[in-house]
Design an enzyme around this catalytic site. Structure first.
Site, short mmCIF file in Angstrom:
data_model
loop_
_atom_site.label_atom_id
_atom_site.label_comp_id
_atom_site.label_asym_id
_atom_site.label_seq_id
_atom_site.Cartn_x
_atom_site.Cartn_y
_atom_site.Cartn_z
N CYS A 69 0.83 -1.21 0.00
CA CYS A 69 0.00 0.00 0.00
C CYS A 69 0.87 1.26 0.00
O CYS A 69 1.72 1.44 0.88
CB CYS A 69 -0.92 0.00 1.22
SG CYS A 69 -1.88 1.52 1.39
N CYS A 72 0.37 3.68 3.40
CA CYS A 72 0.85 3.32 4.73
C CYS A 72 2.13 4.12 5.04
O CYS A 72 2.78 4.64 4.13
CB CYS A 72 1.12 1.83 4.82
SG CYS A 72 -0.38 0.81 4.87
N HIS A 135 -4.00 0.98 8.21
CA HIS A 135 -4.53 0.53 6.93
C HIS A 135 -5.93 -0.07 7.04
O HIS A 135 -6.72 -0.02 6.08
CB HIS A 135 -3.57 -0.52 6.34
CG HIS A 135 -3.96 -1.04 5.00
ND1 HIS A 135 -3.58 -0.42 3.82
CD2 HIS A 135 -4.72 -2.11 4.63
CE1 HIS A 135 -4.07 -1.09 2.79
NE2 HIS A 135 -4.77 -2.12 3.26
N ASN A 175 -14.31 8.37 -1.58
CA ASN A 175 -14.91 7.18 -2.16
C ASN A 175 -14.60 6.02 -1.23
O ASN A 175 -13.44 5.80 -0.88
CB ASN A 175 -14.32 6.87 -3.54
CG ASN A 175 -14.57 7.99 -4.53
OD1 ASN A 175 -15.59 8.65 -4.50
ND2 ASN A 175 -13.62 8.21 -5.42
N HIS A 188 -8.83 6.96 2.91
CA HIS A 188 -8.35 8.23 2.40
C HIS A 188 -9.46 8.92 1.61
O HIS A 188 -10.46 8.31 1.24
CB HIS A 188 -7.14 8.04 1.48
CG HIS A 188 -7.47 7.41 0.16
ND1 HIS A 188 -7.81 6.08 0.01
CD2 HIS A 188 -7.55 7.94 -1.10
CE1 HIS A 188 -8.07 5.81 -1.27
NE2 HIS A 188 -7.92 6.94 -1.95
N GLN A 190 -9.99 12.66 -1.18
CA GLN A 190 -9.29 13.45 -2.18
C GLN A 190 -9.76 14.90 -2.15
O GLN A 190 -10.83 15.22 -1.62
CB GLN A 190 -9.50 12.85 -3.58
CG GLN A 190 -8.95 11.43 -3.72
CD GLN A 190 -9.13 10.90 -5.12
OE1 GLN A 190 -8.59 11.44 -6.08
NE2 GLN A 190 -9.89 9.82 -5.25
#
Length: 357
Positions: A69, A72, A135, A175, A188, A190
């Site tokens: 990822c 992370c 995560h 999302n 996360h 945006q």
């Protein structure tokens, strides 16, 4: 909140947001080429809307395994997009941006063969906001303190990006869930800084301009006293809109007219966290598995129309029943005419009935 700005190996900016003073001196050791984009915005003369063309994004990272990822924290064995060994909230420029301040500005005036389709460079900014270094968490279980830090980060980035030349609107969103199209599982969101007003904002401003009265205030007053309220406190109300398009859809309105997240008071930010975590918990426990969702801040334009706007957030899911999604098929995708599979009143009843552990 303490904001600390650093830079990644390719020059992109990263901002750490901490609740207490924390040294942020880690250096990105990766050998990265500079980010380059030839994004364009093209004018659709039939719909009167700008469309972003960003073909370079086809190569962006897609659903890597957890041990690969990029969101992370970094370790001695693997450097990620976040150089620090741990962090609270981090925001950095997207490595695969749809819009960029460093965009190639050498574009023709119009699309080849069609002078009605004006072209402009895809100038703007796209950022990733990572809610936690963990995560396996989601926004719904961040807790009030971390969620409030995210709100402060949203406010910080709204102010910073609104000040960039050419930016007309700052869009904050999350999302959540593969069904939505998420390409990274780490929690996360945006931030997009558009060089134009998004179609939704343009349409709402048009309705506001032609309405005899205060459209935002009247909608909020009617819904606060109606049967579709799901959660509320002194400063915020979350309700299913009477003409909801999605199977499960909420709008969260502050009780005071403000243009954007940055202008919310401390009390209003605290109150938002209370209501938002409540309704996210209801989305997470409506069915046996958490619902996918999109969380979408409707902020005021940076310039024209700002005084008339009323900040609000849309939270909606494609999930209509266990194992069943609402697809945007012929009527929705072809004509933009939504056909809802649920009643707004029934959805409000179902969400109010959810018992969050």
């Amino acid at each position: 909140m303490i904001a600390t700005t650093r830079h990644l190996a390719d020059g992109r900016e990263i901002v750490y947001f901490d609740s207490v003073p924390t040294p942020r001196e880690a250096v990105d050791p990766r050998d990265l080429p500079p980010v380059a984009t030839r994004s364009q915005v093209r004018w659709d003369p039939l719909l009167g809307e700008w469309v972003v063309i960003a073909a370079h994004r086809q190569t962006r990272t897609f659903l890597p395994p957890a041990d690969q990822c990029p969101l992370c924290a970094s370790t001695p064995a693997r450097a990620t997009e976040v150089p620090e060994a741990d962090y609270e909230v981090a925001v950095f420029e997207n490595r695969f941006p749809s819009l960029s301040t460093e965009v190639d500005r050498d574009v023709p005036a119009h699309a080849e063969g069609n002078p009605l389709v004006a072209l402009r460079p895809g100038e703007g900014r796209c950022e990733v906001i990572v809610f936690t270094s963990n995560h396996d968490r989601s926004f719904a279980d961040l807790g009030a303190e971390r969620a409030r830090l995210v709100v402060d980060a949203w406010a910080h980035r709204t102010e910073a990006l609104s000040a960039l030349p050419g930016v007309e609107q700052v869009f904050l969103f999350e999302n959540h869930g593969e069904e939505i199209g998420v390409t990274l599982a780490h929690p996360h969101g945006q931030v997009y800084a558009y060089p134009f007003l998004a179609p939704r904002v343009q349409k709402i401003l048009g309705q506001v301009a032609t309405y005899e009265g205060d459209l935002f205030a009247d909608v909020l007053a009617a819904e606060r006293s109606g049967p579709r309220v799901v959660a509320a406190n002194e400063h915020w109300t979350a309700f299913v809109p009477a003409a909801a398009r999605w199977p499960y859809e909420l709008q969260l309105f502050p009780h005071r007219r403000v243009p954007d997240v940055a202008t919310l008071t401390d009390a209003e930010r605290d109150a938002f966290v209370e209501v938002y975590l409540d309704v996210l918990g209801r989305f997470a426990h409506r069915f046996d598995e958490p619902m996918n969702y999109i969380s979408s801040w409707n902020q005021a334009p940076v310039h024209a129309g700002r005084e008339q706007w009323w900040l609000h957030l849309q939270l909606f899911s494609f999930q209509r029943a266990p194992g069943k999604l609402k697809y945007l098929a012929g009527s929705e995708s072809g004509m933009g005419a939504f056909v809802s599979d649920t009643s707004p009143e029934g959805a409000a009843d179902a969400l109010r009935a959810v018992v969050v552990p």
